[in-house]
Scaffold this motif. Structure first.
Motif, mmCIF file in Angstrom:
data_model
loop_
_atom_site.group_PDB
_atom_site.id
_atom_site.type_symbol
_atom_site.label_atom_id
_atom_site.label_comp_id
_atom_site.label_asym_id
_atom_site.label_seq_id
_atom_site.Cartn_x
_atom_site.Cartn_y
_atom_site.Cartn_z
ATOM 1 N N LEU A 182 0.821 -1.208 0.000
ATOM 2 C CA LEU A 182 0.000 0.000 0.000
ATOM 3 C C LEU A 182 0.856 1.260 0.000
ATOM 4 O O LEU A 182 0.552 2.218 -0.719
ATOM 5 C CB LEU A 182 -0.945 -0.008 1.197
ATOM 6 N N TYR A 183 1.923 1.266 0.789
ATOM 7 C CA TYR A 183 2.718 2.498 0.856
ATOM 8 C C TYR A 183 3.376 2.800 -0.482
ATOM 9 O O TYR A 183 3.551 3.969 -0.853
ATOM 10 C CB TYR A 183 3.741 2.425 1.996
ATOM 11 N N ARG A 184 3.738 1.757 -1.235
ATOM 12 C CA ARG A 184 4.320 1.986 -2.567
ATOM 13 C C ARG A 184 3.278 2.595 -3.499
ATOM 14 O O ARG A 184 3.604 3.432 -4.347
ATOM 15 C CB ARG A 184 4.847 0.682 -3.154
ATOM 16 N N LEU A 185 2.047 2.154 -3.338
ATOM 17 C CA LEU A 185 0.965 2.654 -4.181
ATOM 18 C C LEU A 185 0.651 4.111 -3.881
ATOM 19 O O LEU A 185 0.344 4.894 -4.782
ATOM 20 C CB LEU A 185 -0.282 1.787 -3.966
ATOM 21 N N LEU A 186 0.726 4.487 -2.595
ATOM 22 C CA LEU A 186 0.276 5.823 -2.182
ATOM 23 C C LEU A 186 1.411 6.823 -2.007
ATOM 24 O O LEU A 186 1.143 8.024 -1.825
ATOM 25 C CB LEU A 186 -0.513 5.721 -0.866
ATOM 26 N N MET A 187 2.641 6.379 -2.034
ATOM 27 C CA MET A 187 3.757 7.303 -1.798
ATOM 28 C C MET A 187 3.788 8.405 -2.848
ATOM 29 O O MET A 187 3.454 8.205 -4.013
ATOM 30 C CB MET A 187 5.082 6.535 -1.781
ATOM 31 N N GLY A 188 4.122 9.593 -2.387
ATOM 32 C CA GLY A 188 4.233 10.728 -3.293
ATOM 33 C C GLY A 188 2.967 11.533 -3.466
ATOM 34 O O GLY A 188 2.974 12.552 -4.171
ATOM 35 N N ILE A 189 1.867 11.128 -2.836
ATOM 36 C CA ILE A 189 0.630 11.913 -2.932
ATOM 37 C C ILE A 189 0.780 13.160 -2.066
ATOM 38 O O ILE A 189 1.031 13.057 -0.860
ATOM 39 C CB ILE A 189 -0.596 11.097 -2.471
ATOM 40 N N PRO A 190 0.657 14.345 -2.636
ATOM 41 C CA PRO A 190 0.774 15.569 -1.838
ATOM 42 C C PRO A 190 -0.269 15.599 -0.708
ATOM 43 O O PRO A 190 -1.431 15.276 -0.912
ATOM 44 C CB PRO A 190 0.514 16.683 -2.859
#
Length: 417
Positions: free
Chosen positions: A189-197
């Motif tokens: 999940l963190y790989r999927l959501l990383m970088g979202i402002p």
């Protein structure tokens, strides 16, 4: 017979077994009803050879609710060898919609508790268990819309893979596609959501016991396991839920002591994010994402970081409940508006029609995401006398869920019958 998934799958009026169901039995347990007499009655019917498959599945759930998970699973496995389609109670004789839930043969917490979402909805719910080694039937039960309710756990992988293989040939709209559910794993999940402002999600790393032992002894550093990892860290055995084995480890000596207490060989570790509010309390939120829109499920307030709703003792604090009521009342133009961009992008990346998010706000008031799944319980069991603000909020979530099903069913009306 398992479908070869090489052509469109047909449907038929398949025989189903009636059951009391998850919602009614869980509510009785929640309210303190003694389930032993019903258990004994069902056991007697099975011993006499007069029980039907639905009663066997109900017995499996009752035994689990009474605390014997392994015995309950053994009963369920026996039932599913000869029957796999079950009908939950419906409020009307002629339902306005037929929903097919695709479940895995797992414990009571491993599938979406969809019955709670459909209570009083005039929607018929059929649940088809996709059993390892058996898969899907050659003809599916007739339905208007289907939804995958199996979780992202290891025990569900074969069932999810079978459904995903059949998905291109599905005769009706299919929601919560299995290939997307797998992205909810803690270490994915963190790989999927990383970088979202405006959204923070610490990297969750799979670590073997030997690695953690080396770290605790000073033979390796945190960066040797993962560049983002550092003390203090959060650790939990891989595959556990509901806070089992969860601990905050401030240094290597704390890690060493933790490993002495645990026997597991695989763990998840992540850096600890201190999300304490200025008043010294921690606030954790559960959101339901329905058709891309967030809804407030609950708000837990406590002095401890490892918080979930039960250990926050919300029922014993009028002040806490008053704050939760305001959170729900103002949710759309406060919390949801404040985090709209992050929530929208998270929903887009996850891609599921329905899922649950446990989150908080970090000290910069960004959205801090702990986990997301498709099987957390969203219910209306809390006392309306103690929590008078909850029933209207739960009904709002249920209405959104049924509207989503109806919208997809209508879009699929042109599908072959």
């Amino acid at each position: 017979m398992q479908h070869p998934v090489q052509s469109p799958i047909s449907t038929t009026d398949a025989p189903f077994a009636e059951r009391i169901g998850f919602a009614q039995l869980t509510r009785q347990a929640f309210e303190g009803v003694d389930l032993l007499p019903l258990r004994d009655h069902l056991v007697a019917r099975i011993s006499e050879g007069t029980a039907h498959a639905g009663e066997g599945l109900d017995l499996s759930l009752i035994v689990q609710l009474l605390g014997d998970k392994q015995a309950g699973l053994a009963i369920q496995a026996e039932v599913l060898t000869f029957h796999r389609l079950f009908r939950s109670p419906c409020t009307v004789e002629k339902p306005r919609l037929r929903v097919l839930a695709l479940a895995a043969a797992i414990d009571m917490g491993g599938n979406t508790p969809i019955e709670f979402l459909l209570e009083q909805s005039e929607i018929e719910l059929l649940t088809l268990y996709v059993v390892d080694g058996v898969g899907l039937p050659e003809q599916l039960p007739d339905h208007d819309v289907a939804i995958v309710v199996a979780s992202d756990s290891e025990e569900c992988r074969e069932a999810l893979a079978g459904i995903e293989k059949a998905a291109p040939y599905w005769p009706r709209p299919l929601l919560n596609r299995p290939g997307l559910i797998g992205n909810l794993d803690r270490d994915k999940l963190y790989r999927l959501l990383m970088g979202i402002p405006g959204l923070e999600i610490p990297a969750t790393i799979h670590a073997r016991r030997a690695q953690l032992a080396d770290l605790s002894a000073g033979r390796i550093a945190c960066k040797d396991i993962a560049s983002e990892l550092r003390f203090p860290m959060i650790a939990r055995p891989r595959g556990t839920h509901a806070g089992v084995g969860l601990a905050k480890l401030d240094d290597a000596s704390a890690l060493a002591a933790y490993l002495v207490e645990r026997e597991e060989h695989d763990f998840f570790v992540a850096r600890f994010v201190d999300y304490v509010s200025p008043d010294g309390l921690y606030r954790k939120y559960r959101l339901a994402m329905v058709d891309g829109k967030p809804y407030a499920c609950h708000m837990a307030i406590a002095e401890r970081w490892d918080i979930w709703y039960l250990n926050a003792y919300m029922a014993f604090s009028e002040e806490k409940r008053a704050e939760e009521a305001v959170f729900m009342l103002d949710f759309d133009h406060a919390f949801a508006a404040r985090h709209k961009s992050a929530l929208d992008e998270m929903s887009r990346r996850v891609g599921l029609d329905y899922f649950i998010v446990d989150c908080a706000e970090n000290r910069e008031r960004e959205l801090l995401v702990f986990e997301a799944d498709n099987t957390a319980v969203v219910h209306n069991m809390d006392s309306p006398l103690v929590f008078p603000y909850k029933p209207p909020q739960m009904r709002k979530i249920f209405a959104a869920f049924t509207a989503m099903l109806s919208r997809h069913a209508k879009a699929g009306e042109g599908s072959a019958r």
